[in-house]
Design a protein around this motif. Structure first.
Motif, PDB file in Angstrom:
ATOM      1  N   THR A  97       0.889  -1.170   0.000  1.00 22.05           N
ATOM      2  CA  THR A  97       0.000   0.000   0.000  1.00 22.05           C
ATOM      3  C   THR A  97       0.918   1.209   0.000  1.00 22.05           C
ATOM      4  O   THR A  97       2.063   1.130   0.466  1.00 22.05           O
ATOM      5  N   ASP A 177      -3.392   2.402  -4.440  1.00 25.62           N
ATOM      6  CA  ASP A 177      -4.070   1.636  -3.385  1.00 25.62           C
ATOM      7  C   ASP A 177      -5.447   1.170  -3.840  1.00 25.62           C
ATOM      8  O   ASP A 177      -5.877   0.054  -3.522  1.00 25.62           O
ATOM      9  N   HIS A 185      -5.561  -7.389  -3.291  1.00 20.60           N
ATOM     10  CA  HIS A 185      -5.977  -7.608  -1.905  1.00 20.60           C
ATOM     11  C   HIS A 185      -7.273  -8.428  -1.838  1.00 20.60           C
ATOM     12  O   HIS A 185      -7.400  -9.335  -1.023  1.00 20.60           O
ATOM     13  N   ASN A 237      -5.274  -0.666   3.914  1.00 17.37           N
ATOM     14  CA  ASN A 237      -6.053  -0.338   2.710  1.00 17.37           C
ATOM     15  C   ASN A 237      -7.542  -0.637   2.916  1.00 17.37           C
ATOM     16  O   ASN A 237      -8.263  -0.958   1.977  1.00 17.37           O
TER      17      ASN A 237
END
Lengths: 292, 292
Positions: A97, A177, A185, A237
């Motif tokens: 991130t 991000d 993610h 994040n």
């Protein structure tokens, strides 16, 4: 001159260890630090680093310092390194991130000596023993807020990533991000959850052994990833990831409803939509690059 | 005698096509049928089959008939094949669900000539062009209700799977369907949903190209799988799959809550639990087999 540039690596896990390994191989002197002393010992034993030093000593002794630790701790450690290092040195991070890290070092007097990096490479393994040669070869590295780095510091960083076989792409940290929440993610949350679901619900593990095929293996692979690394990323994040996760759950609900209604046409439509991901994956193969 | 045993393959997609390809290579005469005439032409062009026949003709002419079509249509086609084929012939299916298929043929006078199979092999591609050599080599094949197959029919089926390089495992059809919901069907729903989520939410596809790494690729790979094949499986196995899917969504909600609360310790615990899947995947590597 490789023999004249001393490299410091803070965090001797998969990423830091692999950076050290590649650079050690081509002749750099590598100093290592890790908050876990066992990792330092292991890294020396595995010939990943030349020797271990305390963080402050490492910061003073190295010309280029990589910080490759969980993202929630990265900002603090970069500032600590900057406090001790010389004005000629460069510190580069590798965090997954970027927004908070960039923000946390923005007002430091040595901000210009920092380059915010994120090498897009990894495996599901962790610790110094997970370090491998050529992990980064042919992959991309994101650099954020390059305009806040001194020109020579940026040059040195790009040169180091080039030594690792990486191509650098520049990107805004908030954009970085946001995109990473979707393409990295979320995949990890989905794999972790698939892992726990199968383990919890399928009590007879011998049948998992018997029946799981390569499809399951590839989908669940990321579920082996490190708790410390990923809990740190998820919290750091959280805004973007929660948005992605909510959307993901709502898409799952669509599938659930269609399956409950045994609506084969609706399910086909949902799958056909998902099939569009082929275009993206084909793009990956051709290594399409856009500089932003 | 290979030259004396004529093989019929109904459904010339990934599975049927790959069976035909392997068996054609070792000298069997292969007759093919597909409801899509383009597939028959393609299969002849690709040298996957010797010639195409109507279903009834194929059933009359072949000694061993593989039925490799979407599961919702499999039962009907097996019965049609059995109606026409001789008492010496054997029909084998390859469906990914087994309970309904077994049930739908149970009272047929030629039930003994049927062997219910499920080769645990595949890729995310479909159609005759997806057929590859050695798709099945070293993999497992599940056979259900073997006690309802004539001894010689079962022998012939096991022999054919052996030709394909497969090891046969026997399992109850309801058990089979339950386990497959967890270790295969759920992975597919999760991958399809990841695909649609990323495509819908990430409007800037060039950034997916740029940022997606191998982790994303492996997790989303199954999202390229065939709509017809998988919608059929999901409806056929809806009870077990819905149970798995509900559990999966509830596990995702746990992650979501922990991320909302930025509870790093809780997230670490959830990830550590998921890490246990390592044991299972290591088991896979060692190819552990249990006969049930």
């Amino acid at each position: 001159m490789k023999e004249n540039r001393v490299i410091g690596v803070v965090g001797l896990g998969l990423i830091g260890g692999s950076i050290a390994k590649d650079l050690h191989k081509v002749g750099y002197d590598i100093l290592g630090f890790d908050s876990n002393p066992i990792h330092i010992k292991k890294a020396i034993g595995l010939d990943i680093i030349s020797r271990g030093l305390e963080l402050e000593e490492l910061a003073k002794s190295a010309d280029v310092i990589f910080v490759a630790i969980p993202v929630r701790e990265t900002g603090d450690v970069i500032r600590e390194v900057m406090d001790s290092m010389s004005w000629n040195s460069v510190v580069i991070d590798t965090g997954s991130t970027k927004k908070n890290i960039c923000q946390s070092v923005r007002s430091h007097t040595k901000r210009g000596r920092f380059v915010a990096g994120h090498p897009l490479a990894g495996t599901e393994y962790s610790g110094p023993q997970a370090a491998i040669f050529d992990l980064f070869k042919g992959k991309k590295n994101i650099i954020c807020e390059e305009h806040l780095s001194d020109e020579d510091a940026l040059d040195i960083a790009v040169e180091m990533f080039d030594e690792l076989g990486m191509q650098c792409i520049f990107m805004d940290p908030a954009e970085h991000d946001k995109h990473m929440a979707y393409v990295s993610h979320l995949s990890h949350v989905s794999a972790f959850t698939l892992g726990t679901t199968v383990l919890d619900i399928e009590k007879d593990e011998k049948q998992i052994f018997n029946l799981a095929s390569t499809g399951f293996e590839s989908t669940v692979r990321l579920a082996k990833s490190s708790p410390h690394t990923w809990s740190s990323i998820f919290v750091e994040n959280s805004d973007h990831l929660l948005k992605a996760l909510k959307y993901y759950i709502s898409e799952l609900e669509k599938f659930k409803t269609a399956i409950e209604q045994k609506d084969e046409e609706k399910i086909k439509d949902l799958i056909s939509e998902a099939n569009e991901i082929r275009r993206v994956l084909n793009g990956l193969k051709y290594n399409i690059v856009k500089l932003s």
